[in-house]
Design a protein around this motif. Structure first.
Motif, PDB file in Angstrom:
ATOM      1  N   GLY A  86       0.802  -1.044   0.101  1.00  0.00           N
ATOM      2  CA  GLY A  86       0.114  -0.036  -0.100  1.00  0.00           C
ATOM      3  C   GLY A  86       1.002   1.340  -0.170  1.00  0.00           C
ATOM      4  N   LYS A  87       2.034   1.220  -0.448  1.00  0.00           N
ATOM      5  CA  LYS A  87       3.049   2.336  -0.482  1.00  0.00           C
ATOM      6  C   LYS A  87       2.473   3.499  -1.157  1.00  0.00           C
ATOM      7  CE  LYS A  87       7.279  -0.043   0.903  1.00  0.00           C
ATOM      8  NZ  LYS A  87       8.592  -0.294   0.275  1.00  0.00           N
ATOM      9  N   LEU A  88       1.601   3.282  -2.103  1.00  0.00           N
ATOM     10  CA  LEU A  88       1.113   4.228  -3.110  1.00  0.00           C
ATOM     11  C   LEU A  88       0.174   5.214  -2.246  1.00  0.00           C
ATOM     12  CD1 LEU A  88       1.063   5.365  -6.067  1.00  0.00           C
ATOM     13  CD2 LEU A  88      -0.735   3.703  -6.469  1.00  0.00           C
ATOM     14  N   GLY A  89      -0.237   4.710  -1.368  1.00  0.00           N
ATOM     15  CA  GLY A  89      -0.951   5.722  -0.327  1.00  0.00           C
ATOM     16  C   GLY A  89      -2.466   5.897  -0.897  1.00  0.00           C
ATOM     17  N   GLN A  90      -2.947   7.038  -0.724  1.00  0.00           N
ATOM     18  CA  GLN A  90      -4.473   7.403  -1.192  1.00  0.00           C
ATOM     19  C   GLN A  90      -4.978   6.930  -2.543  1.00  0.00           C
ATOM     20  OE1 GLN A  90      -6.750   8.280   1.408  1.00  0.00           O
ATOM     21  NE2 GLN A  90      -8.122   7.684  -0.201  1.00  0.00           N
ATOM     22  N   PHE A 145      -4.160   4.079  -4.139  1.00  0.00           N
ATOM     23  CA  PHE A 145      -4.147   2.769  -3.820  1.00  0.00           C
ATOM     24  C   PHE A 145      -5.663   2.421  -3.101  1.00  0.00           C
ATOM     25  CE2 PHE A 145      -4.016  -0.762  -0.642  1.00  0.00           C
ATOM     26  CZ  PHE A 145      -4.018  -2.041  -1.230  1.00  0.00           C
ATOM     27  N   TYR A 146      -5.541   3.365  -2.137  1.00  0.00           N
ATOM     28  CA  TYR A 146      -7.168   2.895  -1.411  1.00  0.00           C
ATOM     29  C   TYR A 146      -8.290   3.420  -2.205  1.00  0.00           C
ATOM     30  CZ  TYR A 146      -4.637   2.274   2.811  1.00  0.00           C
ATOM     31  OH  TYR A 146      -3.594   1.709   3.832  1.00  0.00           O
ATOM     32  N   ASP A 147      -8.115   4.466  -3.119  1.00  0.00           N
ATOM     33  CA  ASP A 147      -9.165   4.676  -4.128  1.00  0.00           C
ATOM     34  C   ASP A 147      -9.635   3.846  -5.027  1.00  0.00           C
ATOM     35  OD1 ASP A 147      -9.181   7.409  -2.806  1.00  0.00           O
ATOM     36  OD2 ASP A 147      -8.045   8.462  -4.305  1.00  0.00           O
ATOM     37  N   GLU A 162     -12.866  -0.780  -7.176  1.00  0.00           N
ATOM     38  CA  GLU A 162     -12.842  -1.845  -7.687  1.00  0.00           C
ATOM     39  C   GLU A 162     -13.883  -2.796  -7.122  1.00  0.00           C
ATOM     40  OE1 GLU A 162     -11.903  -3.102 -10.656  1.00  0.00           O
ATOM     41  OE2 GLU A 162     -11.228  -1.224 -11.048  1.00  0.00           O
ATOM     42  N   SER A 163     -13.835  -2.459  -5.679  1.00  0.00           N
ATOM     43  CA  SER A 163     -14.640  -3.266  -4.661  1.00  0.00           C
ATOM     44  C   SER A 163     -16.126  -3.027  -5.204  1.00  0.00           C
ATOM     45  CB  SER A 163     -14.601  -2.671  -3.104  1.00  0.00           C
ATOM     46  OG  SER A 163     -15.202  -1.594  -3.050  1.00  0.00           O
ATOM     47  N   LYS A 164     -16.700  -1.972  -5.951  1.00  0.00           N
ATOM     48  CA  LYS A 164     -18.063  -1.727  -6.276  1.00  0.00           C
ATOM     49  C   LYS A 164     -18.242  -2.828  -7.392  1.00  0.00           C
ATOM     50  CE  LYS A 164     -17.728   2.877  -4.872  1.00  0.00           C
ATOM     51  NZ  LYS A 164     -17.799   4.378  -5.529  1.00  0.00           N
ATOM     52  N   TYR A 165     -17.375  -3.300  -7.904  1.00  0.00           N
ATOM     53  CA  TYR A 165     -17.641  -4.304  -9.162  1.00  0.00           C
ATOM     54  C   TYR A 165     -17.102  -5.650  -9.045  1.00  0.00           C
ATOM     55  CZ  TYR A 165     -18.105   0.411 -11.138  1.00  0.00           C
ATOM     56  OH  TYR A 165     -18.699   1.880 -11.302  1.00  0.00           O
ATOM     57  N   ALA A 166     -16.335  -5.690  -8.275  1.00  0.00           N
ATOM     58  CA  ALA A 166     -15.345  -7.083  -8.158  1.00  0.00           C
ATOM     59  C   ALA A 166     -16.001  -7.955  -7.159  1.00  0.00           C
ATOM     60  CB  ALA A 166     -13.941  -6.852  -7.824  1.00  0.00           C
ATOM     61  N   ASP A 167     -16.202  -9.104  -7.375  1.00  0.00           N
ATOM     62  CA  ASP A 167     -16.521 -10.139  -6.219  1.00  0.00           C
ATOM     63  C   ASP A 167     -15.353 -10.696  -5.474  1.00  0.00           C
ATOM     64  OD1 ASP A 167     -19.386  -9.844  -7.181  1.00  0.00           O
ATOM     65  OD2 ASP A 167     -18.745 -10.866  -8.968  1.00  0.00           O
ATOM     66  N   PRO A 202       0.864  -6.253   4.474  1.00  0.00           N
ATOM     67  CA  PRO A 202       1.432  -6.341   5.848  1.00  0.00           C
ATOM     68  C   PRO A 202       0.050  -6.290   6.824  1.00  0.00           C
ATOM     69  CG  PRO A 202       2.031  -4.411   4.750  1.00  0.00           C
ATOM     70  CD  PRO A 202       1.061  -4.932   3.854  1.00  0.00           C
ATOM     71  N   VAL A 203       0.211  -6.777   7.986  1.00  0.00           N
ATOM     72  CA  VAL A 203      -0.823  -6.997   8.940  1.00  0.00           C
ATOM     73  C   VAL A 203      -1.585  -5.833   9.281  1.00  0.00           C
ATOM     74  CG1 VAL A 203      -1.590  -7.723  11.063  1.00  0.00           C
ATOM     75  CG2 VAL A 203       0.106  -8.969  10.211  1.00  0.00           C
ATOM     76  N   SER A 204      -0.827  -4.569   9.168  1.00  0.00           N
ATOM     77  CA  SER A 204      -1.886  -3.302   9.344  1.00  0.00           C
ATOM     78  C   SER A 204      -2.623  -3.105   8.008  1.00  0.00           C
ATOM     79  CB  SER A 204      -0.660  -2.264   9.579  1.00  0.00           C
ATOM     80  OG  SER A 204       0.391  -2.202   8.394  1.00  0.00           O
ATOM     81  N   LEU A 205      -2.075  -3.456   7.004  1.00  0.00           N
ATOM     82  CA  LEU A 205      -2.885  -3.188   5.733  1.00  0.00           C
ATOM     83  C   LEU A 205      -4.013  -4.083   5.709  1.00  0.00           C
ATOM     84  CD1 LEU A 205      -3.067  -1.428   3.164  1.00  0.00           C
ATOM     85  CD2 LEU A 205      -1.599  -2.916   2.243  1.00  0.00           C
TER      86      LEU A 205
END
Length: 107
Positions: A11-15, A17-19, A24-29, A37-40
């Motif tokens: 997740g080093k790309l930051g925001q 990545f989260y965007d 994608e979570s709206k369309y992906a199953d 990492p555990v924190s991510l």
């Protein structure tokens, strides 16, 4: 059914990545993510409320400050039948060289 496979670089790309994950979570199953990492994994599990999370740890990497793993997020409308860690036979260390196998039924 739509699946997304992504090497996350912890997740080093930051925001951005989260965007991407949120979009994608709206369309992906299914989301299959590497270098988590555990924190991510905790952050993503909180973000992906409509998904069941399956996570396991790989070995330490010199590129990252935390142990990294693999995560599979499966939409909760799917019935998960089985999830297991499978070690690759040529690698003796139980934390390096594995895959997550998940079987599910679409309800």
């Amino acid at each position: 059914m739509r699946a997304v496979f992504l090497k996350t670089w912890s997740g080093k790309l930051g925001q951005p990545f989260y965007d991407f994950i949120e979009k994608e979570s709206k369309y992906a199953d299914i989301l299959c993510l590497q270098e988590i990492p555990v924190s991510l994994n905790i952050k993503l599990s909180n973000l992906l409320k409509e998904f069941n999370a399956f996570f396991d740890i790989e070995g330490a990497s010199s590129d990252f400050k935390e142990l990294c793993g693999q995560a599979t997020y499966i939409r909760k409308s799917f019935q998960v039948v089985m999830n297991e860690k499978i070690l690759l036979p040529e690698i003796k260390d139980e934390n390096i060289g594995f895959l997550l196998l998940t079987q599910f039924k679409i309800n």
